[in-house]
Scaffold this motif. Structure first.
Motif, PDB file in Angstrom:
ATOM      1  N   GLY A  64      55.753  13.292  67.819  1.00  0.00           N
ATOM      2  CA  GLY A  64      55.980  14.815  67.699  1.00  0.00           C
ATOM      3  C   GLY A  64      57.958  14.327  68.490  1.00  0.00           C
ATOM      4  N   GLY A  65      57.927  13.879  69.548  1.00  0.00           N
ATOM      5  CA  GLY A  65      59.180  13.748  70.327  1.00  0.00           C
ATOM      6  C   GLY A  65      60.369  13.041  69.431  1.00  0.00           C
ATOM      7  N   THR A 103      58.379  12.626  56.161  1.00  0.00           N
ATOM      8  CA  THR A 103      58.691  11.069  56.076  1.00  0.00           C
ATOM      9  C   THR A 103      59.014  10.337  57.256  1.00  0.00           C
ATOM     10  N   VAL A 104      59.779  10.806  58.252  1.00  0.00           N
ATOM     11  CA  VAL A 104      59.967  10.541  59.664  1.00  0.00           C
ATOM     12  C   VAL A 104      58.595  10.473  60.135  1.00  0.00           C
ATOM     13  N   ALA A 105      58.007  11.299  60.321  1.00  0.00           N
ATOM     14  CA  ALA A 105      56.114  11.490  61.140  1.00  0.00           C
ATOM     15  C   ALA A 105      56.134  10.068  60.813  1.00  0.00           C
ATOM     16  N   LEU A 106      56.000   9.634  59.412  1.00  0.00           N
ATOM     17  CA  LEU A 106      54.971   8.578  58.717  1.00  0.00           C
ATOM     18  C   LEU A 106      55.009   7.757  58.905  1.00  0.00           C
ATOM     19  N   GLN A 107      57.169   7.389  59.208  1.00  0.00           N
ATOM     20  CA  GLN A 107      57.807   5.579  59.717  1.00  0.00           C
ATOM     21  C   GLN A 107      57.032   5.880  60.847  1.00  0.00           C
ATOM     22  N   VAL A 108      57.274   6.560  62.155  1.00  0.00           N
ATOM     23  CA  VAL A 108      57.188   6.927  63.171  1.00  0.00           C
ATOM     24  C   VAL A 108      55.949   6.724  63.692  1.00  0.00           C
ATOM     25  N   GLY A 158      57.062  19.741  58.837  1.00  0.00           N
ATOM     26  CA  GLY A 158      56.588  18.678  57.503  1.00  0.00           C
ATOM     27  C   GLY A 158      56.092  17.632  58.743  1.00  0.00           C
ATOM     28  N   GLY A 159      56.363  17.380  60.189  1.00  0.00           N
ATOM     29  CA  GLY A 159      56.094  16.272  60.900  1.00  0.00           C
ATOM     30  C   GLY A 159      54.785  17.059  60.868  1.00  0.00           C
ATOM     31  N   ALA A 200      64.139  19.500  53.914  1.00  0.00           N
ATOM     32  CA  ALA A 200      63.820  19.555  55.662  1.00  0.00           C
ATOM     33  C   ALA A 200      62.496  19.115  55.430  1.00  0.00           C
ATOM     34  N   LEU A 201      61.481  19.662  55.381  1.00  0.00           N
ATOM     35  CA  LEU A 201      60.025  19.641  54.507  1.00  0.00           C
ATOM     36  C   LEU A 201      60.138  18.316  54.373  1.00  0.00           C
ATOM     37  N   PRO A 202      59.761  18.254  53.519  1.00  0.00           N
ATOM     38  CA  PRO A 202      59.772  15.904  53.441  1.00  0.00           C
ATOM     39  C   PRO A 202      60.167  15.307  54.115  1.00  0.00           C
ATOM     40  N   LEU A 203      61.642  15.785  54.630  1.00  0.00           N
ATOM     41  CA  LEU A 203      62.344  14.207  55.884  1.00  0.00           C
ATOM     42  C   LEU A 203      61.424  14.239  57.424  1.00  0.00           C
TER      43      LEU A 203
END
Length: 260
Positions: A84-85, A65-70, A165-166, A59-62
């Motif tokens: 964040g949303g 990763t989502v925060a990076l892409q979004v 993580g995000g 979950a932490l890197p996931l």
């Protein structure tokens, strides 16, 4: 060829019927808690021990990763505070219950299948039936409830770990303020999202345990048969989880359209 296809279809239908029969039989004597409570406690402790760390590590890197892409896309659009949303809503609605179920099926379910398969090889299941002890009530029922409970806890852990993580990536590395990060997350979430997520995690955990127990109880009576049953249980559990998730999510979005 038609005969071969018909045989496979017939075998699949028989296995599906046996799976549902074992599930209903396991739920039928749920009220008799005294006969399976300590097995339930033991299975909860085992599942928590083998799944908690893998879930955190996933979950932490996931979330990052989502925060990076979004965050990269949102930054180009001038709406970086919406990262964040997107991260938290994605974790709550889809990622958390699926990740929890896959970890339960992969780490805990494989152990359940091998345990039930070993009992079958040693004729322990037949011995229990001779002693008028229903192996489904004594062994399957506590594993189903333990997996469903731990799956709900793991879903909560996925949400927390992914949000952390995000947060680390979006706030510390991309310069978004903590207030904007959490405001965007809380502004899009609803109580029904959390309830549906916990309900899906509960159902997916129970499905994973049921498939694992069924495959172990019906495996070939050899070490090779146990190994094949473990592989089958993992694949079938994944397929059922994704299928049920699609149906539940579709119904939920039709009943409660996403808020923009």
């Amino acid at each position: 060829m038609p005969a071969l296809t018909g045989g496979r279809l017939s075998g699949a239908l028989i296995n599906t019927g046996e799976l549902f029969a074992i599930g209903l039989e396991g739920l039928r004597r749920t009220w008799d808690v005294r006969t399976w409570f300590w097995e339930f406690v033991e299975q909860c402790a085992f599942l928590a021990r083998v799944t908690a760390l893998p879930v955190i590590l996933v979950a932490l890197p996931l979330g990052a990763t989502v925060a990076l892409q979004v965050g990269d896309l949102a930054g180009q659009l001038g709406a970086q505070s919406a990262t964040g949303g997107a991260v938290v809503v994605g974790l709550v609605r889809e990622v958390a219950p699926i990740a929890a179920a896959l970890i339960i099926a992969g780490a805990g379910g494989s152990a359940m299948t091998s345990d039930m398969g070993a009992r079958r090889i040693r004729d322990e299941l037949s011995a229990m039936e001779v002693m008028a002890v229903n192996p489904v009530h004594r062994l399957v029922t506590p594993r189903m409830w333990a997996a469903s409970l731990i799956s709900m806890m793991l879903a909560s852990l996925v949400i927390l770990s992914g949000a952390v993580g995000g947060f680390v990536f979006n706030v510390l590395l991309q310069g978004v303020t903590p207030g904007a990060y959490f405001d965007g997350a809380l502004g899009l979430l609803r109580v029904s999202d959390l309830l549906v997520t916990l309900g899906k995690a509960w159902l997916f955990g129970m499905i994973s345990a049921l498939v694992a127990c069924h495959m172990g109880m019906k495996c070939e009576q050899s070490p090779v048969g146990v190994g094949r049953a473990v592989n089958k249980a993992t694949v079938v559990a994944f397929m059922l989880v994704f299928a049920f998730n699609y149906v539940i999510t579709t119904i939920y979005f039709v009943a409660y359209p996403p808020k923009i």
